[in-house]
Structures are given as C-alpha cells and as structure tokens.
Write an enzyme that holds these catalytic residues in place. Structure first.
Site, PDB file in Angstrom:
ATOM      1  N   SER A 121     -47.682  -0.236   9.045  1.00 34.85           N
ATOM      2  CA  SER A 121     -46.511   0.423   9.640  1.00 34.85           C
ATOM      3  C   SER A 121     -46.367   0.324  11.050  1.00 34.85           C
ATOM      4  CB  SER A 121     -46.511   1.912   9.014  1.00 34.85           C
ATOM      5  OG  SER A 121     -47.783   2.716   9.644  1.00 34.85           O
ATOM      6  N   SER A 170     -52.386   0.106   8.650  1.00 31.63           N
ATOM      7  CA  SER A 170     -51.123  -0.160   9.567  1.00 31.63           C
ATOM      8  C   SER A 170     -51.106  -0.741  10.822  1.00 31.63           C
ATOM      9  CB  SER A 170     -50.510   1.413   9.426  1.00 31.63           C
ATOM     10  OG  SER A 170     -50.042   1.675   8.418  1.00 31.63           O
ATOM     11  N   LYS A 223     -46.779   3.950  19.427  1.00 29.69           N
ATOM     12  CA  LYS A 223     -45.867   4.014  18.159  1.00 29.69           C
ATOM     13  C   LYS A 223     -44.921   5.408  18.293  1.00 29.69           C
ATOM     14  CE  LYS A 223     -46.742   3.552  13.316  1.00 29.69           C
ATOM     15  NZ  LYS A 223     -47.889   3.466  12.188  1.00 29.69           N
TER      16      LYS A 223
END
Length: 463
Positions: A156, A180, A80
């Site tokens: 997220s 997330s 990420k």
C-alpha cells in the site's frame, strides 16, 4: 555532472558540507521533478511547496554556520499519507474520510525526520485503508508505475514507491503490515526495509505494523534508519532503544554465513519463472562470495495463509462498520466486498481460530529461520500487474494470495528487506527479499549492502 534528482541522500549531504550544493537548490529540483512527473504517475496526495522551500532555506543557514541538525539536514523526503504530520489530514486513502481534519501532532517517524532537518516535500498516496497491494484508491485515484505507466506500483505504500523511481526525493517513508513496503519496492525496482516490530516507533502501534524507509540505495535507507529508530514513548510496543549505526554495520564475513534459499512458498500465487530465476541468481552470487547456501522447503500452509486473510478481513470489516452508511458507500467497492463477504458472518470463534493460525504462522516462520543467518526469497511471486486493478486477478474474494512471501515476517516480527536484482524480459523490475532473525535489522542491511555489490549492473532510472 550528476543531476540533483539522481543524487543519493549521502551525496547531497556531502555536497552541502562542501558548499557545492545547497538544500534550497535540492528542494527546488525536487519540486520541479514532482511537477514534471505528477501528471503521469499521481504519486502525491499533498505537495507542500512553500513549506518545503522555507525548511530548505533554514537548513541552508545551518550548513553555512557549520551546525546541521543531522547528516540528513536539508535532504528532501516524502511521507506516506497515513503517517501523521501536524497540519495535514490523514484520510487513509479513502473517500469515506475525505473530510478528515488536520492532525494536531506528528507521528514518531515524522517528528524524527523533522528534528533531523529533512525537507518534507509532502505526502504520498495509498489505497483505501492501506489494505490493498495496489495503487488504486477511491480518494487518490490511480497511482502508476514510472517504469511502465500501464503497470501497478503495488501497495500500500504505492505513492512512495512510484515517487522513489521518479526521483522526487532520495528518502521516502512508508508503512508495512503485510508487505506494503516490500511489494512496491520489488515492483518499482527500489530498496525497502521492513524493520523488526518496535524498532521504529509507530503511533498507533498494531500487530505487524511498521514504518520503514524506501529508497534507491541501501545506504540511504540505513541513514534514514539512524534517524527514525530513535525512541518515542507513545509507542507502547516499541523495543528498548539501542544506539546502532545502521549506515556502518559490523561487516559480514560471507564465509561464515548460512543462507536458506526459499524459492517457492507452495501456497498463494504461482511463482513466475523469471522471479524464481532472479532469487536463484542472487543465491548463486552469495554462494560465489563464500556463503553456504541451501534450498529450504516452505513452512507456510494454505490454512495459515487463509487464517491471515480472515484476520485481516475481520479487522477491516470492523473498521468498515464503524462508518455511517453514507460513508461506507464511499469506500472503494472492491475493499468493501473483500472485507465483508465472509467477515459479516464471522463468529467470535471464527476470528479466534484465524488468530490462532496467524500465531502458528509466526511460530513456523521463526522456526524455519533458526538454522540460518538469513533467508533469501522472492519478494512477490509475480511481475507488476495492470495499473487499474485493485489486486492481481481483481477478485475481491481472492485478494491477497500474492503476499505469501511477505506477510509471515510481519507477524513473526522479523526484519525483511526487498532489493532490486534485475528486470524481466519486458523490462519490469524484479526484487529479492532478505529476512533476518528478530531484531537483526543491522544484519539485514549489511547483507543488502553485499547484494548491492554483487547484483548485475542496474539500468538508468527513468528520465
């Protein structure tokens, strides 16, 4: 013969050891997959093609010499965007930081996978500041769900979830402070583990924030945990290191397990009937395997959830106000309004009252778990929503009611995983959540191994 992009990390490593496949072949296949899917789903912030091929060649030489750095040497992986990697900017999903400088060092998880010889393909997308359960970002644009391009992958860790479905790599790393990892996992039909706070070192650490794996299989997540759960002194909140083999946990005897089924939190968004049915079906399967399963009532109150929301708003409003006026204008308007509409008027007492409610939620979550070995619940109350929306309902003043099943376990520091169970009548994924006692990450993985065996036959991945 199984296509390279369909193989698990464990299968790739076995093929490497037998000389049937090379890391370079796997890296090239992954990069071809990214090239084919990326115009459709927009899951990558950066793709490091040449660096990945160079890492794969080095791994190939190690396997040929019989000296791989780890069982995951040469396995493709993404990280990420907000997990720092040396040489890459970390703009945290927002145009306000579009000129962020390259990072000078790897974050702990990035350092561990590099030491293990994983082939780092690049960085995945995320929304502004990681404070949306959405694939919408002022910097990256719209990340889409590969199962249906008009649907949201959630967030997220939005890019990681979409990339896992599309077969970019077997291994993906994301972060989770309120759901997330688990929310993209349920909406994308993949597996994710939110480890106990401190199990995987994080920099910078923060209350509730973890780094964890997102994969197609439970086994791959366990293999990745063996790598990333190693110690790192820069995380001053990390747990004392334990030599655990997450890929080979102590077997569970279902007849000795007590499972609490939490089908409805009673606050936040209403649970979709198909989501509830999936959780109940998973509970029935566990009962059929010999577990003692009983329904439990929600421990969460409207006040606790609102206190959590107010705390997040205050935190993000503080971050927003650190920016110059020109930079603030570049933040996604939804995020700017969400964190400002109340927090701009908060007093110190307001923030401390919110924090007190967060601690009350933490206490209630731990207490509700004590009579049971594991809790089983929906991961998200809803099915995947529209791709272009910043949140379900698209209301910045009511942005987080869908995190009621996930956020309590960030604050209680308990391990929690989302594993796909089935799909809706419209073909959208539905996962269930497994929560363990604090520090029992291996136990959560062990129960997920069992659920993986018990669940209905899973459909083929998108081609």
């Amino acid at each position: 013969m199984t296509a390279i992009c369909e193989r698990s990390a464990g299968e790739l490593a076995s093929a490497y050891s037998r000389g049937e496949l090379s890391p370079l072949q796997a890296a090239r296949a992954a990069l071809e997959r990214i090239e084919a899917w990326e115009p459709l789903i927009n899951a990558m912030y950066r793709v490091h093609r040449e660096a990945a091929l160079e890492q794969a060649r080095a791994s190939e030489l190690r396997w040929h010499a019989g000296r791989p750095l780890s069982p995951l040497d040469g396995v493709p992986l993404t990280l990420k965007e907000n997990i720092h990697t040396r040489g890459d900017p970390a703009p945290i999903g927002t145009r306000a930081d579009e000129d962020a400088p390259p990072q000078g060092a790897d974050a702990p998880a990035a350092a561990r996978v590099r030491e293990a010889g994983c082939v780092i393909l690049g960085k995945t997308t995320m929304p502004d500041f990681g404070m949306l359960s959405s694939g919408l970002s002022s910097l990256h644009g719209v990340t889409r769900n590969p199962w249906r391009l008009d649907r949201n992958p959630s967030g997220s860790s939005s890019g990681a979830g979409a990339a896992a479905v599309a077969g970019y790599a077997p291994l993906h790393l994301g972060t989770d402070i309120g759901g997330s990892l688990r929310l993209p996992a349920t909406h994308c039909g993949v597996f994710a583990l939110k480890p106990s706070l401190g199990r995987v070192p994080v920099h910078p650490p923060y209350m509730g924030r973890v780094v964890g794996p997102m994969t197609r299989t439970v086994g791959d997540a366990a293999l990745l945990m063996n790598v990333i759960a190693r110690p790192d002194a820069c995380d001053f909140m990390s747990l004392p290191y334990q030599e655990l083999n997450f890929a080979n946990p102590n077997p569970l005897d279902p007849k000795r397990l007590r499972i609490g089924l939490l089908p409805d939190m009673g606050v936040g968004l209403e649970v979709h009937p198909e989501v509830r049915a999936a959780a109940e079906a998973a509970a029935t399967a566990l009962a059929g395997a010999g577990c003692a399963v009983e329904s439990i009532r929600s421990f969460l109150t409207e006040e606790m959830l609102d206190g959590m929301c107010r705390f997040f708003e205050a935190r993000s409003y503080n971050d927003l106000m650190q920016l110059s006026a020109g930079r603030r204008e570049k933040v996604l308007p939804f995020v700017a309004e969400w964190c400002s509409w109340r927090a701009a008027r908060f007093s110190g007492r307001d923030v401390m009252q919110a924090y007190t409610l967060v601690m009350a939620m933490r206490e209630a979550a731990v207490a509700a778990s004590q009579p049971y070995d594991f809790i089983l619940s929906p991961t998200s109350p809803i099915l995947p929503y529209e791709a272009e929306l910043a949140a379900p309902g698209d209301d910045p003043r009511h942005a987080l009611p869908h995190i009621a099943f996930t956020v309590p376990y960030n604050m209680s520091e308990q391990p929690a995983a989302s594993i796909n169970w089935t799909c809706s009548a419209d073909g959208l994924p539905i996962g269930v959540q497994v929560i363990g006692k604090r520090f029992d990450d291996a136990g959560v993985l062990a129960l997920c191994f069992l659920l993986e065996q018990l669940r209905p036959k899973q459909r083929a991945w998108p081609a």
